[in-house]
Motif scaffolding. Structure first.
Motif, PDB file in Angstrom:
ATOM      1  N   ARG A   5       0.854  -1.191   0.000  1.00 15.93           N
ATOM      2  CA  ARG A   5       0.000   0.000   0.000  1.00 15.93           C
ATOM      3  C   ARG A   5       0.884   1.233   0.000  1.00 15.93           C
ATOM      4  N   ALA A   6       0.435   2.260  -0.714  1.00 17.71           N
ATOM      5  CA  ALA A   6       1.094   3.566  -0.672  1.00 17.71           C
ATOM      6  C   ALA A   6       0.012   4.622  -0.676  1.00 17.71           C
ATOM      7  N   TYR A   7       0.169   5.641   0.128  1.00 14.82           N
ATOM      8  CA  TYR A   7      -0.826   6.698   0.200  1.00 14.82           C
ATOM      9  C   TYR A   7      -0.191   7.944   0.794  1.00 14.82           C
ATOM     10  N   TYR A   8      -0.951   9.054   0.695  1.00 15.18           N
ATOM     11  CA  TYR A   8      -0.479  10.322   1.245  1.00 15.18           C
ATOM     12  C   TYR A   8      -1.303  10.672   2.474  1.00 15.18           C
ATOM     13  N   ASP A   9      -0.615  10.959   3.580  1.00  9.38           N
ATOM     14  CA  ASP A   9      -1.280  11.336   4.826  1.00  9.38           C
ATOM     15  C   ASP A   9      -0.397  12.365   5.522  1.00  9.38           C
ATOM     16  N   ASP A  10      -0.373  13.601   4.961  1.00  8.43           N
ATOM     17  CA  ASP A  10       0.577  14.633   5.387  1.00  8.43           C
ATOM     18  C   ASP A  10       2.000  14.099   5.312  1.00  8.43           C
ATOM     19  N   ILE A  12       4.239  10.904   2.597  1.00 16.73           N
ATOM     20  CA  ILE A  12       4.064   9.673   1.824  1.00 16.73           C
ATOM     21  C   ILE A  12       4.290   8.475   2.747  1.00 16.73           C
ATOM     22  N   VAL A  13       3.378   7.522   2.689  1.00 14.99           N
ATOM     23  CA  VAL A  13       3.474   6.309   3.510  1.00 14.99           C
ATOM     24  C   VAL A  13       3.571   5.101   2.581  1.00 14.99           C
ATOM     25  N   VAL A  14       4.553   4.261   2.822  1.00 14.73           N
ATOM     26  CA  VAL A  14       4.739   3.028   2.055  1.00 14.73           C
ATOM     27  C   VAL A  14       4.663   1.853   3.025  1.00 14.73           C
ATOM     28  N   GLU A  15       3.742   0.927   2.748  1.00 13.10           N
ATOM     29  CA  GLU A  15       3.568  -0.251   3.593  1.00 13.10           C
ATOM     30  C   GLU A  15       3.715  -1.508   2.741  1.00 13.10           C
ATOM     31  N   TYR A  16       4.459  -2.473   3.267  1.00 13.20           N
ATOM     32  CA  TYR A  16       4.589  -3.755   2.579  1.00 13.20           C
ATOM     33  C   TYR A  16       4.762  -4.837   3.640  1.00 13.20           C
ATOM     34  N   GLU A  17       3.861  -5.801   3.620  1.00 12.07           N
ATOM     35  CA  GLU A  17       3.824  -6.838   4.645  1.00 12.07           C
ATOM     36  C   GLU A  17       3.812  -6.164   6.023  1.00 12.07           C
ATOM     37  N   ASN A  18       4.809  -6.386   6.857  1.00 12.69           N
ATOM     38  CA  ASN A  18       4.807  -5.821   8.200  1.00 12.69           C
ATOM     39  C   ASN A  18       5.680  -4.568   8.322  1.00 12.69           C
ATOM     40  N   SER A  19       6.131  -4.042   7.173  1.00 23.37           N
ATOM     41  CA  SER A  19       7.008  -2.875   7.188  1.00 23.37           C
ATOM     42  C   SER A  19       6.231  -1.606   6.840  1.00 23.37           C
ATOM     43  N   THR A  31       1.398   6.261  13.997  1.00 21.98           N
ATOM     44  CA  THR A  31       1.365   4.821  13.779  1.00 21.98           C
ATOM     45  C   THR A  31       2.792   4.293  13.759  1.00 21.98           C
ATOM     46  N   PRO A  32       3.064   3.119  14.333  1.00 23.15           N
ATOM     47  CA  PRO A  32       4.432   2.583  14.330  1.00 23.15           C
ATOM     48  C   PRO A  32       5.036   2.534  12.931  1.00 23.15           C
ATOM     49  N   PHE A  33       6.323   2.792  12.838  1.00 23.28           N
ATOM     50  CA  PHE A  33       7.019   2.823  11.547  1.00 23.28           C
ATOM     51  C   PHE A  33       8.408   2.224  11.720  1.00 23.28           C
ATOM     52  N   ASN A  34       8.998   1.819  10.610  1.00 20.00           N
ATOM     53  CA  ASN A  34      10.369   1.320  10.626  1.00 20.00           C
ATOM     54  C   ASN A  34      11.383   2.449  10.543  1.00 20.00           C
ATOM     55  N   VAL A 108      15.142   4.254  -2.577  1.00 18.65           N
ATOM     56  CA  VAL A 108      14.553   2.986  -3.006  1.00 18.65           C
ATOM     57  C   VAL A 108      14.459   2.084  -1.783  1.00 18.65           C
ATOM     58  N   LEU A 109      13.266   1.559  -1.550  1.00 18.96           N
ATOM     59  CA  LEU A 109      13.046   0.571  -0.495  1.00 18.96           C
ATOM     60  C   LEU A 109      13.015  -0.799  -1.150  1.00 18.96           C
ATOM     61  N   ASP A 110      14.010  -1.601  -0.851  1.00 18.51           N
ATOM     62  CA  ASP A 110      14.119  -2.941  -1.436  1.00 18.51           C
ATOM     63  C   ASP A 110      13.662  -3.960  -0.397  1.00 18.51           C
ATOM     64  N   PHE A 111      12.463  -4.506  -0.617  1.00 19.15           N
ATOM     65  CA  PHE A 111      11.880  -5.475   0.312  1.00 19.15           C
ATOM     66  C   PHE A 111      12.271  -6.908  -0.022  1.00 19.15           C
ATOM     67  N   GLY A 112      13.139  -7.076  -0.996  1.00 17.32           N
ATOM     68  CA  GLY A 112      13.571  -8.409  -1.409  1.00 17.32           C
ATOM     69  C   GLY A 112      12.856  -8.852  -2.660  1.00 17.32           C
TER      70      GLY A 112
END
Length: 338
Positions: A5-10, A12-19, A31-34, A108-112
Protein backbone atom coordinates in the motif's frame (compact mmCIF):
# COMPACT_ATOMS: atom_id res chain seq x y z
CA UNK A 1 1.12 -6.18 -4.91
CA UNK A 2 -1.74 -7.35 -2.72
CA UNK A 3 0.50 -6.85 0.33
CA UNK A 4 1.60 -3.37 -0.80
CA UNK A 5 0.00 0.00 0.00
CA UNK A 6 1.09 3.57 -0.67
CA UNK A 7 -0.83 6.70 0.20
CA UNK A 8 -0.48 10.32 1.24
CA UNK A 9 -1.28 11.34 4.83
CA UNK A 10 0.58 14.63 5.39
CA UNK A 11 3.54 12.71 4.03
CA UNK A 12 4.06 9.67 1.82
CA UNK A 13 3.47 6.31 3.51
CA UNK A 14 4.74 3.03 2.06
CA UNK A 15 3.57 -0.25 3.59
CA UNK A 16 4.59 -3.76 2.58
CA UNK A 17 3.82 -6.84 4.65
CA UNK A 18 4.81 -5.82 8.20
CA UNK A 19 7.01 -2.88 7.19
CA UNK A 20 5.98 0.78 7.20
CA UNK A 21 8.09 3.74 6.03
CA UNK A 22 7.11 7.42 6.17
CA UNK A 23 8.64 9.93 3.77
CA UNK A 24 8.62 13.72 4.30
CA UNK A 25 5.96 13.86 7.05
CA UNK A 26 4.48 17.24 7.92
CA UNK A 27 2.88 15.92 11.10
CA UNK A 28 4.27 13.69 13.83
CA UNK A 29 3.86 10.01 12.87
CA UNK A 30 1.54 8.29 15.34
CA UNK A 31 1.37 4.82 13.78
CA UNK A 32 4.43 2.58 14.33
CA UNK A 33 7.02 2.82 11.55
CA UNK A 34 10.37 1.32 10.63
CA UNK A 35 11.94 4.64 9.64
CA UNK A 36 11.20 8.21 8.58
CA UNK A 37 13.01 9.42 5.46
CA UNK A 38 13.52 13.09 4.54
CA UNK A 39 14.21 13.86 0.88
CA UNK A 40 15.29 17.52 1.17
CA UNK A 41 15.03 20.73 3.14
CA UNK A 42 12.09 22.62 1.60
CA UNK A 43 9.47 23.40 4.21
CA UNK A 44 6.69 21.67 2.26
CA UNK A 45 8.67 18.44 2.71
CA UNK A 46 10.06 18.74 6.22
CA UNK A 47 8.60 20.15 9.43
CA UNK A 48 11.36 20.00 12.06
CA UNK A 49 8.94 20.61 14.95
CA UNK A 50 7.27 17.24 14.46
CA UNK A 51 10.53 15.30 14.14
CA UNK A 52 11.95 15.67 17.66
CA UNK A 53 12.58 12.22 19.17
CA UNK A 54 11.56 10.53 15.90
CA UNK A 55 13.90 7.59 15.33
CA UNK A 56 15.28 6.31 13.10
CA UNK A 57 15.27 9.55 11.09
CA UNK A 58 17.22 9.50 7.82
CA UNK A 59 18.45 12.44 5.72
CA UNK A 60 21.54 13.86 4.08
CA UNK A 61 24.13 15.83 6.01
CA UNK A 62 23.40 18.90 3.86
CA UNK A 63 19.67 18.74 4.62
CA UNK A 64 20.38 18.53 8.36
CA UNK A 65 22.70 21.56 8.11
CA UNK A 66 20.07 23.56 6.20
CA UNK A 67 17.40 22.79 8.82
CA UNK A 68 19.70 23.76 11.67
CA UNK A 69 20.87 27.02 10.02
CA UNK A 70 17.45 28.11 8.78
CA UNK A 71 15.14 26.87 11.55
CA UNK A 72 17.48 26.51 14.52
CA UNK A 73 16.51 22.85 14.96
CA UNK A 74 19.06 20.09 15.56
CA UNK A 75 17.54 16.72 14.70
CA UNK A 76 19.22 13.46 15.69
CA UNK A 77 19.43 11.51 12.45
CA UNK A 78 21.24 8.89 10.42
CA UNK A 79 23.28 10.55 7.69
CA UNK A 80 23.08 9.13 4.18
CA UNK A 81 24.07 10.38 0.73
CA UNK A 82 23.94 9.31 -2.90
CA UNK A 83 25.10 5.68 -3.08
CA UNK A 84 24.35 4.92 0.60
CA UNK A 85 22.88 1.50 1.42
CA UNK A 86 21.32 0.99 4.83
CA UNK A 87 19.48 -2.08 6.17
CA UNK A 88 16.56 -1.39 8.51
CA UNK A 89 14.60 -4.39 9.80
CA UNK A 90 15.60 -6.50 6.78
CA UNK A 91 14.64 -3.75 4.30
CA UNK A 92 17.45 -2.29 2.20
CA UNK A 93 17.20 1.52 1.97
CA UNK A 94 19.17 2.92 -0.96
CA UNK A 95 19.79 6.66 -1.46
CA UNK A 96 20.26 8.45 -4.78
CA UNK A 97 20.97 11.98 -5.97
CA UNK A 98 17.70 13.79 -6.74
CA UNK A 99 19.27 16.81 -8.47
CA UNK A 100 16.68 19.16 -6.91
CA UNK A 101 18.50 21.25 -4.30
CA UNK A 102 21.75 20.73 -2.42
CA UNK A 103 21.37 17.62 -0.26
CA UNK A 104 18.23 16.32 -1.99
CA UNK A 105 17.80 12.56 -2.19
CA UNK A 106 15.53 9.97 -3.72
CA UNK A 107 15.13 6.59 -2.01
CA UNK A 108 14.55 2.99 -3.01
CA UNK A 109 13.05 0.57 -0.49
CA UNK A 110 14.12 -2.94 -1.44
CA UNK A 111 11.88 -5.47 0.31
CA UNK A 112 13.57 -8.41 -1.41
CA UNK A 113 10.75 -9.31 -3.80
CA UNK A 114 9.59 -5.72 -4.39
CA UNK A 115 11.53 -2.50 -5.06
CA UNK A 116 9.73 0.79 -4.40
CA UNK A 117 11.22 4.14 -5.44
CA UNK A 118 10.27 7.50 -3.94
CA UNK A 119 11.69 10.49 -5.78
CA UNK A 120 10.80 13.43 -3.56
CA UNK A 121 11.24 16.53 -5.75
CA UNK A 122 13.84 15.92 -8.44
CA UNK A 123 15.47 17.30 -11.56
CA UNK A 124 17.00 15.29 -14.37
CA UNK A 125 18.90 18.28 -15.78
CA UNK A 126 22.29 19.07 -14.23
CA UNK A 127 23.01 22.55 -12.90
CA UNK A 128 26.14 24.48 -11.99
CA UNK A 129 25.95 22.81 -8.56
CA UNK A 130 24.25 19.44 -9.04
CA UNK A 131 24.22 16.40 -11.29
CA UNK A 132 20.89 15.45 -12.81
CA UNK A 133 18.79 12.66 -11.31
CA UNK A 134 18.86 9.25 -13.01
CA UNK A 135 15.96 6.84 -13.34
CA UNK A 136 15.43 4.40 -10.47
CA UNK A 137 15.41 0.64 -11.17
CA UNK A 138 12.17 -0.23 -9.37
CA UNK A 139 8.90 -2.14 -9.62
CA UNK A 140 6.80 0.69 -8.17
CA UNK A 141 7.66 4.37 -8.62
CA UNK A 142 6.20 7.13 -6.43
CA UNK A 143 7.18 10.37 -8.14
CA UNK A 144 6.54 14.09 -7.96
CA UNK A 145 4.60 15.68 -10.83
CA UNK A 146 4.88 19.39 -10.03
CA UNK A 147 5.27 20.29 -13.70
CA UNK A 148 3.41 17.29 -15.08
CA UNK A 149 1.58 19.41 -17.68
CA UNK A 150 2.76 19.48 -21.33
CA UNK A 151 2.81 23.31 -21.18
CA UNK A 152 5.84 23.18 -18.90
CA UNK A 153 8.86 22.82 -21.16
CA UNK A 154 11.95 24.66 -19.91
CA UNK A 155 14.88 26.03 -21.93
CA UNK A 156 18.23 24.38 -21.23
CA UNK A 157 20.29 25.50 -18.25
CA UNK A 158 22.96 26.75 -20.66
CA UNK A 159 20.45 29.06 -22.38
CA UNK A 160 19.08 30.35 -19.09
CA UNK A 161 22.56 30.97 -17.68
CA UNK A 162 23.55 32.94 -20.79
CA UNK A 163 20.36 35.01 -20.59
CA UNK A 164 20.89 35.73 -16.90
CA UNK A 165 24.48 36.87 -17.41
CA UNK A 166 23.34 39.19 -20.22
CA UNK A 167 20.63 40.69 -18.00
CA UNK A 168 23.07 41.13 -15.12
CA UNK A 169 25.62 42.83 -17.37
CA UNK A 170 22.95 45.20 -18.66
CA UNK A 171 21.42 45.95 -15.29
CA UNK A 172 24.68 46.61 -13.46
CA UNK A 173 25.95 48.94 -16.16
CA UNK A 174 23.77 51.83 -14.95
CA UNK A 175 22.09 50.52 -11.82
CA UNK A 176 21.46 47.19 -10.09
CA UNK A 177 20.11 43.77 -10.99
CA UNK A 178 17.77 42.00 -8.57
CA UNK A 179 17.19 38.25 -8.89
CA UNK A 180 14.24 36.78 -6.97
CA UNK A 181 13.63 33.08 -6.31
CA UNK A 182 13.38 30.32 -3.71
CA UNK A 183 15.98 30.86 -0.96
CA UNK A 184 16.76 27.12 -0.96
CA UNK A 185 17.50 26.12 -4.54
CA UNK A 186 17.69 29.22 -6.71
CA UNK A 187 19.57 31.04 -3.93
CA UNK A 188 22.54 28.67 -4.10
CA UNK A 189 22.46 28.20 -7.88
CA UNK A 190 22.47 31.94 -8.56
CA UNK A 191 25.22 32.53 -6.01
CA UNK A 192 27.45 29.94 -7.68
CA UNK A 193 26.65 31.25 -11.16
CA UNK A 194 27.30 34.92 -10.37
CA UNK A 195 30.05 34.64 -7.74
CA UNK A 196 32.43 36.81 -9.78
CA UNK A 197 30.08 39.82 -9.77
CA UNK A 198 29.63 42.41 -7.00
CA UNK A 199 27.19 40.22 -5.14
CA UNK A 200 24.81 40.94 -2.26
CA UNK A 201 22.74 38.11 -0.79
CA UNK A 202 19.61 38.33 1.36
CA UNK A 203 20.31 37.09 4.94
CA UNK A 204 17.86 34.16 4.70
CA UNK A 205 19.80 32.90 1.69
CA UNK A 206 23.26 33.78 3.01
CA UNK A 207 22.80 31.72 6.16
CA UNK A 208 22.02 28.65 4.03
CA UNK A 209 24.86 29.38 1.61
CA UNK A 210 27.40 29.68 4.41
CA UNK A 211 26.68 26.26 5.93
CA UNK A 212 26.93 24.74 2.45
CA UNK A 213 30.32 26.35 1.81
CA UNK A 214 29.08 28.95 -0.71
CA UNK A 215 30.67 31.94 0.98
CA UNK A 216 30.44 34.34 -1.95
CA UNK A 217 29.08 37.87 -1.76
CA UNK A 218 28.11 40.09 1.14
CA UNK A 219 24.98 40.16 3.25
CA UNK A 220 22.42 42.49 1.69
CA UNK A 221 21.61 45.21 4.22
CA UNK A 222 19.87 48.31 2.97
CA UNK A 223 20.52 49.30 -0.65
CA UNK A 224 23.90 48.22 -2.09
CA UNK A 225 25.98 50.52 -4.34
CA UNK A 226 25.23 50.82 -8.07
CA UNK A 227 26.70 48.02 -10.16
CA UNK A 228 25.59 45.37 -7.67
CA UNK A 229 23.69 42.10 -8.09
CA UNK A 230 21.15 41.36 -5.35
CA UNK A 231 19.90 37.81 -4.74
CA UNK A 232 16.73 37.58 -2.69
CA UNK A 233 13.52 35.65 -2.09
CA UNK A 234 10.13 36.74 -3.41
CA UNK A 235 9.00 39.91 -1.56
CA UNK A 236 5.41 40.41 -0.47
CA UNK A 237 5.14 43.72 -2.34
CA UNK A 238 7.10 43.52 -5.60
CA UNK A 239 5.66 46.77 -6.94
CA UNK A 240 6.91 48.69 -3.93
CA UNK A 241 10.35 47.09 -4.29
CA UNK A 242 10.59 48.21 -7.91
CA UNK A 243 9.58 51.78 -7.03
CA UNK A 244 12.20 51.90 -4.27
CA UNK A 245 14.95 50.55 -6.52
CA UNK A 246 14.23 52.88 -9.40
CA UNK A 247 13.96 55.94 -7.18
CA UNK A 248 17.36 55.07 -5.69
CA UNK A 249 19.27 53.95 -8.78
CA UNK A 250 17.26 55.30 -11.71
CA UNK A 251 17.72 51.95 -13.45
CA UNK A 252 17.08 48.45 -12.09
CA UNK A 253 16.59 45.11 -13.80
CA UNK A 254 14.34 42.86 -11.73
CA UNK A 255 14.10 39.15 -12.54
CA UNK A 256 11.75 36.52 -11.10
CA UNK A 257 12.86 32.90 -11.47
CA UNK A 258 10.51 29.91 -11.33
CA UNK A 259 9.44 27.03 -13.54
CA UNK A 260 5.90 28.42 -13.54
CA UNK A 261 7.05 31.14 -15.93
CA UNK A 262 7.27 28.59 -18.72
CA UNK A 263 3.57 29.45 -19.12
CA UNK A 264 3.39 32.67 -21.11
CA UNK A 265 0.34 33.93 -19.23
CA UNK A 266 2.26 33.95 -15.96
CA UNK A 267 5.34 35.56 -17.49
CA UNK A 268 3.36 38.26 -19.31
CA UNK A 269 1.69 39.36 -16.07
CA UNK A 270 5.07 40.15 -14.54
CA UNK A 271 6.23 41.74 -17.77
CA UNK A 272 3.54 44.40 -17.36
CA UNK A 273 5.16 45.28 -14.01
CA UNK A 274 8.58 45.61 -15.62
CA UNK A 275 9.86 42.28 -14.28
CA UNK A 276 11.69 39.71 -16.39
CA UNK A 277 10.21 36.25 -15.75
CA UNK A 278 12.57 33.35 -16.51
CA UNK A 279 11.71 29.64 -16.16
CA UNK A 280 14.60 28.47 -14.01
CA UNK A 281 13.46 25.61 -11.79
CA UNK A 282 14.83 23.04 -9.36
CA UNK A 283 12.22 20.60 -10.71
CA UNK A 284 12.11 18.57 -13.90
CA UNK A 285 9.96 19.91 -16.70
CA UNK A 286 7.34 17.76 -18.44
CA UNK A 287 9.74 16.02 -20.89
CA UNK A 288 12.12 15.36 -18.00
CA UNK A 289 9.37 13.70 -15.98
CA UNK A 290 8.42 11.47 -18.91
CA UNK A 291 12.06 10.52 -19.52
CA UNK A 292 12.49 9.63 -15.84
CA UNK A 293 9.46 7.30 -15.89
CA UNK A 294 10.61 5.53 -19.04
CA UNK A 295 14.13 5.06 -17.74
CA UNK A 296 12.89 3.60 -14.45
CA UNK A 297 11.11 0.61 -15.99
CA UNK A 298 8.52 0.67 -13.20
CA UNK A 299 5.41 -1.51 -13.65
CA UNK A 300 3.28 0.85 -11.57
CA UNK A 301 3.59 4.61 -11.11
CA UNK A 302 2.02 6.80 -8.43
CA UNK A 303 2.15 10.56 -8.99
CA UNK A 304 2.05 13.18 -6.23
CA UNK A 305 2.15 16.99 -5.90
CA UNK A 306 1.30 19.60 -8.50
CA UNK A 307 -0.17 18.18 -11.71
CA UNK A 308 -0.35 14.63 -10.35
CA UNK A 309 -3.74 13.75 -11.90
CA UNK A 310 -2.92 15.23 -15.30
CA UNK A 311 0.46 13.50 -15.49
CA UNK A 312 -0.93 10.12 -14.43
CA UNK A 313 -3.62 10.40 -17.10
CA UNK A 314 -0.95 11.18 -19.72
CA UNK A 315 1.10 8.14 -18.71
CA UNK A 316 -1.96 5.89 -18.96
CA UNK A 317 -3.51 7.23 -22.16
CA UNK A 318 -0.40 8.12 -24.17
CA UNK A 319 2.22 5.63 -22.97
CA UNK A 320 0.12 2.73 -21.68
CA UNK A 321 1.78 2.86 -18.26
CA UNK A 322 -0.28 1.87 -15.21
CA UNK A 323 -0.30 5.16 -13.33
CA UNK A 324 -2.55 6.99 -10.91
CA UNK A 325 -2.31 9.83 -8.42
CA UNK A 326 -1.17 8.74 -4.99
CA UNK A 327 -4.38 8.32 -2.98
CA UNK A 328 -5.07 9.90 0.35
CA UNK A 329 -5.42 7.65 3.38
CA UNK A 330 -9.22 7.78 3.17
CA UNK A 331 -9.21 6.96 -0.57
CA UNK A 332 -7.54 3.56 -0.36
CA UNK A 333 -9.25 0.70 -2.17
CA UNK A 334 -8.21 -2.82 -3.01
CA UNK A 335 -8.09 -2.11 -6.77
CA UNK A 336 -5.39 0.54 -6.92
CA UNK A 337 -4.99 0.64 -10.69
CA UNK A 338 -8.47 -0.14 -11.98
Amino acid sequence: MGRFRAYYDDGIVVEYENSRFVIDPLKKPVTPFNAVLITHGHRDHVNPRVLYNVSPLIMSDETAKIIRARDGDYLRHITVGPGSRLVIDNVLVESFNAGHVVGSLSYVLDFGDLRVGITGDFNVEPSILLSGAKGLDVDVLIMEATYGDPDYVFPSRREVYEELRAIVDDGTRDGVTVLMGQPLGRGQELTALLKDYRLYVEPSIKVINNVLGLRYGSVASGLPPPGSVIIMGIPRDTTRLIRTLRSKYGSARVVALSGMYAKRSRASHLGKLGIDAIPLSSHSDFPGLVDFVLSSGARFVYTVYGNAAKFAKYLRSELGIMARPLPGHGQLTMDYFL
